[in-house]
Motif scaffolding. Structure first.
Motif, PDB file in Angstrom:
ATOM      1  N   ARG A 176      19.317 140.208 -17.559  1.00  0.00           N
ATOM      2  CA  ARG A 176      17.968 140.455 -18.071  1.00  0.00           C
ATOM      3  C   ARG A 176      16.968 139.523 -17.411  1.00  0.00           C
ATOM      4  NH1 ARG A 176      20.350 140.669 -24.192  1.00  0.00           N
ATOM      5  NH2 ARG A 176      20.746 142.901 -24.241  1.00  0.00           N
ATOM      6  N   VAL A 177      15.722 139.922 -17.448  1.00  0.00           N
ATOM      7  CA  VAL A 177      14.653 139.092 -16.901  1.00  0.00           C
ATOM      8  C   VAL A 177      13.538 138.993 -17.934  1.00  0.00           C
ATOM      9  CG1 VAL A 177      15.138 139.696 -14.501  1.00  0.00           C
ATOM     10  CG2 VAL A 177      13.525 141.093 -15.824  1.00  0.00           C
ATOM     11  N   GLU A 178      12.716 137.982 -17.740  1.00  0.00           N
ATOM     12  CA  GLU A 178      11.554 137.823 -18.616  1.00  0.00           C
ATOM     13  C   GLU A 178      10.340 138.486 -17.966  1.00  0.00           C
ATOM     14  OE1 GLU A 178      10.852 133.832 -20.015  1.00  0.00           O
ATOM     15  OE2 GLU A 178       8.672 134.120 -20.035  1.00  0.00           O
ATOM     16  N   MET A 179       9.646 139.290 -18.746  1.00  0.00           N
ATOM     17  CA  MET A 179       8.393 139.882 -18.279  1.00  0.00           C
ATOM     18  C   MET A 179       7.267 139.310 -19.127  1.00  0.00           C
ATOM     19  SD  MET A 179       9.335 141.833 -15.775  1.00  0.00           S
ATOM     20  CE  MET A 179       7.861 142.814 -15.436  1.00  0.00           C
ATOM     21  N   GLY A 180       6.226 138.851 -18.465  1.00  0.00           N
ATOM     22  CA  GLY A 180       5.074 138.333 -19.187  1.00  0.00           C
ATOM     23  C   GLY A 180       4.039 139.434 -19.355  1.00  0.00           C
ATOM     24  N   ALA A 215       6.101 137.318 -24.100  1.00  0.00           N
ATOM     25  CA  ALA A 215       7.175 137.404 -23.110  1.00  0.00           C
ATOM     26  C   ALA A 215       8.256 138.320 -23.678  1.00  0.00           C
ATOM     27  CB  ALA A 215       7.745 136.021 -22.832  1.00  0.00           C
ATOM     28  N   THR A 257       3.192 140.193 -15.714  1.00  0.00           N
ATOM     29  CA  THR A 257       3.693 139.276 -14.694  1.00  0.00           C
ATOM     30  C   THR A 257       5.208 139.241 -14.759  1.00  0.00           C
ATOM     31  OG1 THR A 257       3.628 137.334 -16.133  1.00  0.00           O
ATOM     32  CG2 THR A 257       1.644 137.798 -14.856  1.00  0.00           C
ATOM     33  N   GLY A 258       5.810 138.864 -13.652  1.00  0.00           N
ATOM     34  CA  GLY A 258       7.255 138.783 -13.610  1.00  0.00           C
ATOM     35  C   GLY A 258       7.824 139.735 -12.582  1.00  0.00           C
ATOM     36  N   PRO A 259       9.120 139.837 -12.516  1.00  0.00           N
ATOM     37  CA  PRO A 259      10.085 139.188 -13.409  1.00  0.00           C
ATOM     38  C   PRO A 259      10.153 137.660 -13.235  1.00  0.00           C
ATOM     39  CG  PRO A 259      11.096 140.950 -12.106  1.00  0.00           C
ATOM     40  CD  PRO A 259       9.770 140.688 -11.516  1.00  0.00           C
ATOM     41  N   TRP A 260      10.330 137.004 -14.371  1.00  0.00           N
ATOM     42  CA  TRP A 260      10.526 135.568 -14.412  1.00  0.00           C
ATOM     43  C   TRP A 260      11.977 135.274 -14.812  1.00  0.00           C
ATOM     44  CZ3 TRP A 260       6.309 132.197 -13.761  1.00  0.00           C
ATOM     45  CH2 TRP A 260       5.040 132.761 -13.843  1.00  0.00           C
ATOM     46  N   ALA A 261      12.435 134.096 -14.444  1.00  0.00           N
ATOM     47  CA  ALA A 261      13.646 133.587 -15.082  1.00  0.00           C
ATOM     48  C   ALA A 261      13.334 133.475 -16.585  1.00  0.00           C
ATOM     49  CB  ALA A 261      14.011 132.220 -14.509  1.00  0.00           C
ATOM     50  N   TYR A 302      12.526 131.751 -18.986  1.00  0.00           N
ATOM     51  CA  TYR A 302      11.950 130.504 -19.506  1.00  0.00           C
ATOM     52  C   TYR A 302      11.759 130.557 -21.025  1.00  0.00           C
ATOM     53  CZ  TYR A 302      10.468 128.673 -14.913  1.00  0.00           C
ATOM     54  OH  TYR A 302      10.425 128.170 -13.646  1.00  0.00           O
ATOM     55  N   SER A 303      11.223 131.671 -21.476  1.00  0.00           N
ATOM     56  CA  SER A 303      10.847 131.744 -22.889  1.00  0.00           C
ATOM     57  C   SER A 303      12.034 132.008 -23.798  1.00  0.00           C
ATOM     58  CB  SER A 303       9.799 132.844 -23.084  1.00  0.00           C
ATOM     59  OG  SER A 303       8.675 132.604 -22.268  1.00  0.00           O
ATOM     60  N   THR A 324       1.526 140.694  -9.842  1.00  0.00           N
ATOM     61  CA  THR A 324       2.600 140.529  -8.869  1.00  0.00           C
ATOM     62  C   THR A 324       2.803 141.805  -8.063  1.00  0.00           C
ATOM     63  OG1 THR A 324       4.189 141.238 -10.510  1.00  0.00           O
ATOM     64  CG2 THR A 324       3.850 138.870 -10.275  1.00  0.00           C
ATOM     65  N   LEU A 349      17.228 138.055 -11.026  1.00  0.00           N
ATOM     66  CA  LEU A 349      15.911 138.505 -10.605  1.00  0.00           C
ATOM     67  C   LEU A 349      15.983 139.399  -9.386  1.00  0.00           C
ATOM     68  CD1 LEU A 349      13.601 135.432 -11.027  1.00  0.00           C
ATOM     69  CD2 LEU A 349      14.353 137.127 -12.661  1.00  0.00           C
ATOM     70  N   PRO A 383       9.747 142.931  -7.941  1.00  0.00           N
ATOM     71  CA  PRO A 383       9.034 141.929  -7.189  1.00  0.00           C
ATOM     72  C   PRO A 383       9.280 140.524  -7.717  1.00  0.00           C
ATOM     73  CG  PRO A 383       7.527 143.180  -8.567  1.00  0.00           C
ATOM     74  CD  PRO A 383       8.854 143.869  -8.612  1.00  0.00           C
ATOM     75  N   ASN A 423       8.240 136.375  -7.874  1.00  0.00           N
ATOM     76  CA  ASN A 423       6.934 135.760  -8.065  1.00  0.00           C
ATOM     77  C   ASN A 423       6.921 134.262  -7.869  1.00  0.00           C
ATOM     78  OD1 ASN A 423       8.278 134.838 -10.225  1.00  0.00           O
ATOM     79  ND2 ASN A 423       7.048 135.868 -11.776  1.00  0.00           N
ATOM     80  N   ARG A 460       5.040 127.873 -18.475  1.00  0.00           N
ATOM     81  CA  ARG A 460       6.494 128.005 -18.582  1.00  0.00           C
ATOM     82  C   ARG A 460       7.231 126.701 -18.300  1.00  0.00           C
ATOM     83  NH1 ARG A 460       4.696 133.014 -17.951  1.00  0.00           N
ATOM     84  NH2 ARG A 460       5.852 134.630 -19.035  1.00  0.00           N
ATOM     85  N   LYS A 506       8.103 125.626 -21.908  1.00  0.00           N
ATOM     86  CA  LYS A 506       9.285 126.419 -22.216  1.00  0.00           C
ATOM     87  C   LYS A 506      10.495 125.778 -21.526  1.00  0.00           C
ATOM     88  CE  LYS A 506       6.467 129.499 -24.013  1.00  0.00           C
ATOM     89  NZ  LYS A 506       5.275 128.627 -23.903  1.00  0.00           N
ATOM     90  N   GLY A 507      11.606 126.456 -21.629  1.00  0.00           N
ATOM     91  CA  GLY A 507      12.780 125.934 -20.943  1.00  0.00           C
ATOM     92  C   GLY A 507      13.642 125.088 -21.844  1.00  0.00           C
TER      93      GLY A 507
END
Lengths: 249, 131
Positions: free
Chosen positions: A117-121, A206, A234-238, A240-241, B11, B34, B39, B41, B53, B57-58
């Motif tokens: 899975r990925v994080e989408m903002g 997120a 925005t994203g995909p992000w790792a 984070y959230s 993005t 990812l 895409p 980022n 983030r 976060k994290g």
């Protein structure tokens, strides 16, 4: 010079070759600290490079933040990863290893939740121009004071309408996208002073989305804007959230 | 003037950061990370999104804050106190410490239960952090 072991992310095991050439804060080479089936991605950063006076400056903080994020992003692209918070550093790899050993179960459970899975903002903005007092129309009549108050009233009403519309849009977006996501987090709206984006940020969320459904998610989000509101993805992000690790001790 | 209802993507595709490119070129497309998500980022993301983030976060090894302050995660704590003290950050809207139970006793009292967090929600107010 004293160096610390700077931790970027904890991840499912990966090969050294998969991080070959990857550099982190200030161009330092990244390496792996291993325990069982997990690794922590670290690099040796001179302690002086993390000096407070440096990180007080936004441009320097931004450079460290981007370097941190670049490693997290690269690792998440080849493995399942959870980011550490910025400037999480240990006096040596022994300290990293100790944490990895102690938190192994929690890390693994958290990694299982975000695997594949990925994080989408997603941010929803309400247009700000609706809140401005409209200019006086040319050739106004004999009661400029009354006209001004009327315009103020109308402006206030239209601002309230815009806010209501934006709040409704935010709910609509969150409901629709949440249905497609495995999990979600609501963050505080961003200040336009930092983001440089116009409009009031009325939703900053997120979503944890299956990697295979990102296109669907993005397409759905694209259709969710409305009059006076804007949806930004925005994203995909790792994840984070969603790097939730239960309290230790 | 922004068009009503206009959708913007931060993005656009094909914006891979150098690191991401290197990783993908190394053949690491497995695991559904990812790499499969569209895409990337790493290089193009908005600074506000990145700071939000990486600073807020994290993973935080919460227990360490009290147990091993002298040698574990010292920098994280210092940095967060540091950020909390920077007027400029506040001017720019970075003010999450006011809502952060580990940094503000007020936030600890009215921390929303609906928002899961990896932070401790008790016993880790500013006094402990300063210790």
């Amino acid at each position: 010079m004293t160096a610390v072991s700077y931790a970027y992310a904890v991840a499912r095991a990966l090969d050294d070759t998969e991080i070959a050439g990857l550099t982190g804060v200030d161009g330092t080479a990244v390496r792996l600290v291993r325990h069982a089936d997990l690794v922590v991605v670290v690099s040796s950063v001179p302690l002086a490079d993390l000096d407070e006076s440096r990180l007080e400056r936004l441009d320097e903080l931004a450079a460290v933040a981007r370097a941190h994020h670049a490693v997290v992003h690269a690792v998440a692209a080849v493995s399942v990863a959870l980011p550490f918070r910025l400037a999480t550093a240990y006096q040596g790899d022994d300290g990293v290893l100790e944490v990895l050993r102690r938190e192994h179960g929690r890390f693994r459970a958290a990694l299982d939740r975000v695997a594949g899975r990925v994080e989408m903002g997603v941010k929803v903005y309400a247009d700000q121009h609706a809140t401005l007092v409209p200019a006086a129309p040319e050739g106004t009549g004999a009661t400029p004071g009354k006209d001004y108050l009327r315009r103020r009233r109308e402006a206030r009403r239209s601002a309230e309408d815009a806010w209501q519309a934006a709040a409704a849009a935010a709910r609509r977006v969150d409901t629709a996208l949440g249905a497609l996501a495995a999990d979600r987090r609501h963050h505080r709206p961003q200040s336009s002073r930092l983001s440089g984006v116009s409009g009031d940020n009325v939703l900053n969320a997120a979503y944890l989305v299956d990697a295979g459904r990102v296109a669907e998610f993005t397409a759905l989000a694209a259709g969710l804007g409305g009059a006076g509101t804007r949806v930004e993805v925005t994203g995909p992000w790792a994840a984070y959230s969603f790097a939730l690790v239960g309290r230790s001790g | 003037v922004t068009e009503p209802g206009r959708w913007q993507s931060a993005t656009p595709s094909a914006r891979l950061a150098r690191h991401g490119d290197a990783m993908l070129a190394n053949g690491g497309l497995a695991n559904g990370g990812l790499a499969n998500g569209g895409p990337a980022n790493a290089g193009s993301a908005n600074l506000a999104d990145v700071l939000e983030r990486v600073l807020d976060k994290g993973v935080v090894i919460a227990g360490d804050i009290k147990i091993n302050l002298l040698d574990v995660e010292l920098l994280t704590i210092k940095l967060r106190l540091l950020v909390a003290s920077v007027d400029k950050a506040k001017e720019m809207g970075i003010d999450w410490w006011e809502h952060d139970p580990t940094l503000s006793s007020r936030a600890a009292l009215d921390a929303p239960q609906s928002e899961p967090t990896s932070e401790p929600t008790d016993g880790a107010g500013p006094a402990e952090v300063r210790r």
